[in-house]
Motif scaffolding. Structure first.
Motif, mmCIF file in Angstrom:
data_model
loop_
_atom_site.group_PDB
_atom_site.id
_atom_site.type_symbol
_atom_site.label_atom_id
_atom_site.label_comp_id
_atom_site.label_asym_id
_atom_site.label_seq_id
_atom_site.Cartn_x
_atom_site.Cartn_y
_atom_site.Cartn_z
ATOM 1 N N ALA A 141 35.330 -49.127 -71.010
ATOM 2 C CA ALA A 141 34.472 -49.963 -70.159
ATOM 3 C C ALA A 141 34.624 -51.442 -70.489
ATOM 4 O O ALA A 141 33.699 -52.095 -70.963
ATOM 5 N N ASN A 142 35.839 -51.949 -70.253
ATOM 6 C CA ASN A 142 36.119 -53.366 -70.499
ATOM 7 C C ASN A 142 36.975 -53.865 -69.350
ATOM 8 O O ASN A 142 37.609 -53.057 -68.662
ATOM 9 N N ALA A 143 36.993 -55.194 -69.157
ATOM 10 C CA ALA A 143 37.905 -55.740 -68.163
ATOM 11 C C ALA A 143 39.331 -55.445 -68.634
ATOM 12 O O ALA A 143 39.614 -55.480 -69.831
ATOM 13 N N SER A 144 40.210 -55.127 -67.693
ATOM 14 C CA SER A 144 41.590 -54.758 -68.014
ATOM 15 C C SER A 144 42.238 -55.813 -68.916
ATOM 16 O O SER A 144 42.147 -57.010 -68.642
ATOM 17 N N GLY A 145 42.849 -55.361 -70.009
ATOM 18 C CA GLY A 145 43.568 -56.287 -70.890
ATOM 19 C C GLY A 145 42.734 -56.924 -71.981
ATOM 20 O O GLY A 145 43.250 -57.644 -72.820
ATOM 21 N N THR A 146 41.418 -56.658 -72.000
ATOM 22 C CA THR A 146 40.570 -57.240 -73.048
ATOM 23 C C THR A 146 40.178 -56.157 -74.050
ATOM 24 O O THR A 146 40.514 -54.986 -73.877
ATOM 25 N N LEU A 147 39.458 -56.564 -75.102
ATOM 26 C CA LEU A 147 39.044 -55.626 -76.140
ATOM 27 C C LEU A 147 38.260 -54.457 -75.564
ATOM 28 O O LEU A 147 37.410 -54.653 -74.702
ATOM 29 N N SER A 148 38.500 -53.265 -76.065
ATOM 30 C CA SER A 148 37.689 -52.117 -75.658
ATOM 31 C C SER A 148 36.258 -52.324 -76.128
ATOM 32 O O SER A 148 36.013 -52.910 -77.179
ATOM 33 N N ALA A 149 35.328 -51.824 -75.334
ATOM 34 C CA ALA A 149 33.917 -52.062 -75.622
ATOM 35 C C ALA A 149 33.360 -50.979 -76.532
ATOM 36 O O ALA A 149 33.347 -49.803 -76.182
ATOM 37 N N THR A 150 32.889 -51.393 -77.707
ATOM 38 C CA THR A 150 32.243 -50.439 -78.605
ATOM 39 C C THR A 150 30.740 -50.675 -78.669
ATOM 40 O O THR A 150 30.051 -50.008 -79.429
ATOM 41 N N SER A 151 30.227 -51.637 -77.896
ATOM 42 C CA SER A 151 28.781 -51.868 -77.842
ATOM 43 C C SER A 151 28.398 -52.232 -76.406
ATOM 44 O O SER A 151 29.236 -52.708 -75.635
ATOM 45 N N PRO A 152 27.113 -52.029 -76.048
ATOM 46 C CA PRO A 152 26.662 -52.390 -74.704
ATOM 47 C C PRO A 152 26.875 -53.876 -74.415
ATOM 48 O O PRO A 152 27.184 -54.256 -73.283
ATOM 49 N N GLN A 153 26.739 -54.723 -75.437
ATOM 50 C CA GLN A 153 26.923 -56.162 -75.243
ATOM 51 C C GLN A 153 28.361 -56.461 -74.839
ATOM 52 O O GLN A 153 28.612 -57.299 -73.977
ATOM 53 N N ILE A 154 29.319 -55.794 -75.473
ATOM 54 C CA ILE A 154 30.723 -56.043 -75.115
ATOM 55 C C ILE A 154 30.995 -55.526 -73.701
ATOM 56 O O ILE A 154 31.727 -56.149 -72.936
ATOM 57 N N VAL A 155 30.393 -54.391 -73.337
ATOM 58 C CA VAL A 155 30.557 -53.890 -71.960
ATOM 59 C C VAL A 155 30.125 -54.982 -70.978
ATOM 60 O O VAL A 155 30.860 -55.350 -70.053
ATOM 61 N N LEU A 156 28.941 -55.532 -71.209
ATOM 62 C CA LEU A 156 28.400 -56.508 -70.256
ATOM 63 C C LEU A 156 29.158 -57.823 -70.285
ATOM 64 O O LEU A 156 29.240 -58.522 -69.279
ATOM 65 N N SER A 157 29.737 -58.169 -71.439
ATOM 66 C CA SER A 157 30.473 -59.437 -71.507
ATOM 67 C C SER A 157 31.636 -59.431 -70.521
ATOM 68 O O SER A 157 32.027 -60.467 -70.011
ATOM 69 N N GLY A 158 32.189 -58.241 -70.232
ATOM 70 C CA GLY A 158 33.319 -58.185 -69.306
ATOM 71 C C GLY A 158 32.956 -57.684 -67.914
ATOM 72 O O GLY A 158 33.630 -58.007 -66.946
ATOM 73 N N LEU A 159 31.896 -56.883 -67.817
ATOM 74 C CA LEU A 159 31.652 -56.179 -66.548
ATOM 75 C C LEU A 159 30.304 -56.510 -65.913
ATOM 76 O O LEU A 159 29.926 -55.911 -64.898
ATOM 77 N N SER A 160 29.572 -57.461 -66.501
ATOM 78 C CA SER A 160 28.255 -57.803 -65.954
ATOM 79 C C SER A 160 28.375 -58.215 -64.487
ATOM 80 O O SER A 160 29.258 -58.988 -64.126
ATOM 81 N N GLY A 161 27.503 -57.660 -63.650
ATOM 82 C CA GLY A 161 27.527 -57.971 -62.220
ATOM 83 C C GLY A 161 28.525 -57.128 -61.444
ATOM 84 O O GLY A 161 28.500 -57.107 -60.218
ATOM 85 N N LYS A 162 29.409 -56.431 -62.179
ATOM 86 C CA LYS A 162 30.441 -55.643 -61.484
ATOM 87 C C LYS A 162 30.120 -54.154 -61.463
ATOM 88 O O LYS A 162 30.770 -53.389 -60.758
ATOM 89 N N ILE A 163 29.166 -53.731 -62.303
ATOM 90 C CA ILE A 163 28.769 -52.316 -62.350
ATOM 91 C C ILE A 163 27.249 -52.239 -62.322
ATOM 92 O O ILE A 163 26.575 -53.162 -62.797
ATOM 93 N N PRO A 164 26.684 -51.156 -61.766
ATOM 94 C CA PRO A 164 25.230 -51.131 -61.629
ATOM 95 C C PRO A 164 24.477 -50.821 -62.922
ATOM 96 O O PRO A 164 23.339 -51.249 -63.081
ATOM 97 N N LEU A 165 25.099 -50.059 -63.850
ATOM 98 C CA LEU A 165 24.305 -49.547 -64.979
ATOM 99 C C LEU A 165 25.154 -49.385 -66.247
ATOM 100 O O LEU A 165 26.288 -48.919 -66.188
#
Ligand code: TXA
Ligand code: MG
Length: 331
Positions: A141-165
């Motif tokens: 759950a990360n933007a393509s080519g960036t660090l893989s997300a191991t925390s909810p914060q990292i998920v949102l740093s790349g995908l905020s606004g692009k996924i509902p939940l």
């Protein structure tokens, strides 16, 4: 807007509702967070590629609740059965020839005749799979080519606004992605180092061919160079640190100096993260992406990384670090 919700019964129910509607949702797994969607639904799958900015030629891993469900999707030969029996549920992905008419949307495999399948171990991911009943495609759950997300914060740093939940459950246990083994050919091929060390796989099914080396013309799209990259430049196998670098440490800092004077242990906390003070490789993998992310946020131009032993899960750690460096060199 992306909503973040705790990984309790309410969070699981909210995720299941969205997945049934064909939306994609970030879920915790034991490896990294996954961006899940109904693997049978081309519209849902298109949402994954869109949110990640992932090229359509890079296929997705399908997650199912059990070996029986996996057997409905792919041909599981004796080697696959042995590996599944030993490592499922857990951080191992098996690539094998697809069964005809298995219902998986063609965009999941990017048109390949093989499919990557995994039975995850994380209780929240499993609860969602059980409630949905259908297979879930889920890349990291990360933007393509960036660090893989191991925390909810990292998920949102790349995908905020692009996924509902995002279903939030802290930092993931393993911290590196699943090991991928390709059993579609005569000789088993290791496509990605990950949560299950190669030695354990070879103990179960004998020698495997190493197809993990980064190349520019990859056999598996996952071998693309540009992967897992932070913004700051990485300097591997560092034995000291410069005044303008951040330090990703491993083990004791006792003899680690700052060039020009001073000790690494006295660096400001924002510029110093230790993967494992006791030198434990599992602990180091668990912290890897979250620490890299934090040091990247510190604003340092470069991150010096102390040497990490190339054994067990350390092989996967060093693989991710080398890829990040090479991605930067070729970017
Ligand atoms: O730990 C994991 O595996 C996580 C969690 C969420 O399960 N998922 C993950 O997915 O890392 P992703 O998309 O970031 O990486 C999947 C890799 C890609 O490198 C892709 O090229 C490769 O698997 N892959 C998928 N299907 C394949 C296939 N049929 N043949 C070869 N490689 C395949
Ligand atoms: Mg990924």
């Amino acid at each position: 807007m992306s909503r973040m919700i705790a990984a309790n019964a309410g969070g699981i129910a909210a995720a299941v509702d969205l997945l049934r509607e064909g939306q994609c949702v970030a879920l915790p797994s034991e490896t990294v967070y996954g961006l899940a969607a109904d693997a049978r639904d081309p519209t849902a799958i298109a949402r994954i590629y869109e949110a990640k900015g992932r090229p359509g030629h890079n296929p997705l891993i399908v997650h199912v609740a059990s070996l029986e469900k996996a057997a409905a999707l792919i041909e599981l030969d004796a080697r696959a059965q042995a590996l599944a029996g030993r490592f499922w549920p857990g951080p191992l992905t098996i690539v094998a020839r697809m069964k005809p008419d298995n219902g998986i949307a063609p965009s999941v495999t990017a048109g390949l005749a093989t499919l990557a399948v995994r039975v995850p171990r994380h209780p929240v991911f499993r609860a969602v799979l059980d409630a949905c009943g259908f297979p879930l495609a889920a890349p990291s759950a990360n933007a393509s080519g960036t660090l893989s997300a191991t925390s909810p914060q990292i998920v949102l740093s790349g995908l905020s606004g692009k996924i509902p939940l995002v279903v939030a459950d802290g930092i993931t246990e393993k911290g590196v992605e699943s090991t991928i083994i390709d059993l579609s050919g005569e000789t088993p091929a290791l496509l990605r180092h990950g949560g299950v060390p190669r030695e354990l796989i070879e103990a179960a099914i004998g020698t495997v061919e190493d197809h993990t080396k980064p190349t520019v013309a990859p056999k598996s799209p996952g071998q693309l160079l540009r992967h897992y990259a932070p913004r700051a430049r990485l300097r591997l196998n560092a034995v000291d640190v410069t005044a303008d670098e951040a330090l990703l440490a491993f083990g004791s800092l006792k003899f680690m100096g700052v060039q020009g004077g001073g000790w690494a242990k006295d660096l400001p906390a924002t510029r110093l993260k230790n993967l494992s003070e006791s030198g434990d490789l599992d602990e180091a993998a668990h912290h890897l992406f979250a620490h890299l992310y934090a040091l990247d946020q510190s604003g340092a131009a470069a991150i010096a990384v102390m040497p990490i032993p190339d054994t067990g899960i350390g092989v996967a750690i060093n693989d991710r670090l080398r890829r990040a460096c090479q991605a930067q060199e070729t970017a």
